[in-house]
Design an enzyme around this catalytic site. Structure first.
Site, PDB file in Angstrom:
ATOM      1  N   HIS A 115     -10.058  -5.495  -3.584  1.00  0.00           N
ATOM      2  CA  HIS A 115      -8.893  -5.692  -2.720  1.00  0.00           C
ATOM      3  C   HIS A 115      -8.997  -6.139  -1.289  1.00  0.00           C
ATOM      4  O   HIS A 115      -9.783  -5.692  -0.324  1.00  0.00           O
ATOM      5  CB  HIS A 115      -8.089  -4.317  -2.748  1.00  0.00           C
ATOM      6  N   LEU A 116      -8.087  -7.044  -0.976  1.00  0.00           N
ATOM      7  CA  LEU A 116      -7.934  -7.447   0.470  1.00  0.00           C
ATOM      8  C   LEU A 116      -6.721  -6.597   1.042  1.00  0.00           C
ATOM      9  O   LEU A 116      -5.825  -6.379   0.404  1.00  0.00           O
ATOM     10  CB  LEU A 116      -7.651  -8.818   0.625  1.00  0.00           C
TER      11      LEU A 116
ATOM     12  N   ASP B  23       0.812  -1.247   0.063  1.00  0.00           N
ATOM     13  CA  ASP B  23      -0.011   0.054   0.012  1.00  0.00           C
ATOM     14  C   ASP B  23       1.052   1.218   0.051  1.00  0.00           C
ATOM     15  O   ASP B  23       1.953   1.250   0.651  1.00  0.00           O
ATOM     16  CB  ASP B  23      -0.786  -0.015   1.211  1.00  0.00           C
ATOM     17  N   ILE B  24       0.595   2.353  -0.657  1.00  0.00           N
ATOM     18  CA  ILE B  24       1.455   3.523  -0.748  1.00  0.00           C
ATOM     19  C   ILE B  24       1.313   4.175   0.456  1.00  0.00           C
ATOM     20  O   ILE B  24       2.158   5.220   0.557  1.00  0.00           O
ATOM     21  CB  ILE B  24       0.645   4.440  -2.019  1.00  0.00           C
TER      22      ILE B  24
HETATM   23  P1  5GP Z   1      -9.748   1.302   0.133  1.00  0.00           P
HETATM   24  O1  5GP Z   1     -10.037   2.709   0.911  1.00  0.00           O
HETATM   25  O2  5GP Z   1     -10.401   1.249  -1.300  1.00  0.00           O
HETATM   26  O3  5GP Z   1     -10.255   0.148   1.197  1.00  0.00           O
HETATM   27  O4  5GP Z   1      -8.191   1.033  -0.002  1.00  0.00           O
HETATM   28  C1  5GP Z   1      -7.488   1.585  -1.219  1.00  0.00           C
HETATM   29  C2  5GP Z   1      -6.109   1.576  -0.787  1.00  0.00           C
HETATM   30  O5  5GP Z   1      -5.415   1.976  -1.742  1.00  0.00           O
HETATM   31  C3  5GP Z   1      -5.641   2.739   0.209  1.00  0.00           C
HETATM   32  O6  5GP Z   1      -5.051   1.928   1.446  1.00  0.00           O
HETATM   33  C4  5GP Z   1      -4.662   3.472  -0.418  1.00  0.00           C
HETATM   34  O7  5GP Z   1      -3.568   3.983   0.359  1.00  0.00           O
HETATM   35  C5  5GP Z   1      -4.051   2.589  -1.683  1.00  0.00           C
HETATM   36  N1  5GP Z   1      -3.678   3.237  -2.760  1.00  0.00           N
HETATM   37  C6  5GP Z   1      -4.410   4.265  -3.377  1.00  0.00           C
HETATM   38  N2  5GP Z   1      -3.600   4.716  -4.551  1.00  0.00           N
HETATM   39  C7  5GP Z   1      -2.455   3.806  -4.534  1.00  0.00           C
HETATM   40  C8  5GP Z   1      -1.608   3.719  -5.366  1.00  0.00           C
HETATM   41  O8  5GP Z   1      -1.399   4.629  -6.460  1.00  0.00           O
HETATM   42  N3  5GP Z   1      -0.627   2.637  -5.269  1.00  0.00           N
HETATM   43  C9  5GP Z   1      -0.618   1.917  -4.016  1.00  0.00           C
HETATM   44  N4  5GP Z   1       0.250   0.821  -4.109  1.00  0.00           N
HETATM   45  N5  5GP Z   1      -1.663   1.970  -3.195  1.00  0.00           N
HETATM   46  C10 5GP Z   1      -2.711   2.957  -3.463  1.00  0.00           C
END
Ligand code: 5GP
Ligand code: ZN
Length: 117
Positions: free
Chosen positions: A103-104, A34-35
């Site tokens: 995503h998990l 995760d970024i």
């Molecule tokens: P959600 O909020 O949808 O459950 O999780 C999305 C995740 O994607 C977040 O934890 C966010 O930090 C991560 N994320 C968003 N953009 C990027 C990216 O460009 N690269 C990576 N590696 N992670 C990302």
């Protein structure tokens, strides 16, 4: 449904158009860090094909679910998370989902609290 959504960030990561720190890949699944990590280990495990969230899977996707959780188990072993870890998948805007490609989250390496916010 097509396999890819041209507007989807994670489809672009699958295609290699956006770089990521991959820790696992197989025919169905990739995983990358995760970024904005929320724990010492914070890995996202995603299907290669575009599907918005867990709720959009069907009974026909049982093998894909097995691949996602199998990847999570292998990554947890690789990352040395024998003390425990958490798997989270946000489903829909109210859950906090921000990227609408299934995503998990695999989180570990620190004590976790409950309940999540
Ligand atoms: P959600 O909020 O949808 O459950 O999780 C999305 C995740 O994607 C977040 O934890 C966010 O930090 C991560 N994320 C968003 N953009 C990027 C990216 O460009 N690269 C990576 N590696 N992670 C990302
Ligand atoms: Zn996608």
């Amino acid at each position: 449904m097509t396999d890819r959504d041209p507007d989807c960030l994670f489809c672009r990561i699958v295609a290699g158009e956006i770089p990521s720190d991959r820790v696992h890949e197989d025919d169905e699944v990739i995983a990358f860090r995760d970024i904005a990590p929320q724990a010492p280990t914070h890995v996202l495990i995603i299907p290669r094909r575009h599907v918005a969230d867990l709720h959009d899977l069907t009974d026909a996707d049982a093998a894909l679910l097995g691949s996602l959780f199998g990847a999570a188990r292998r990554i947890a072993d690789d990352e040395g998370l024998e003390r425990g870890y958490r798997i989270v998948s946000n489903v829909g805007a109210e859950s906090g989902q921000s990227v609408f490609h299934l995503h998990l989250h695999l989180l570990g390496g620190r004590p976790m609290t409950w309940p999540p916010g």
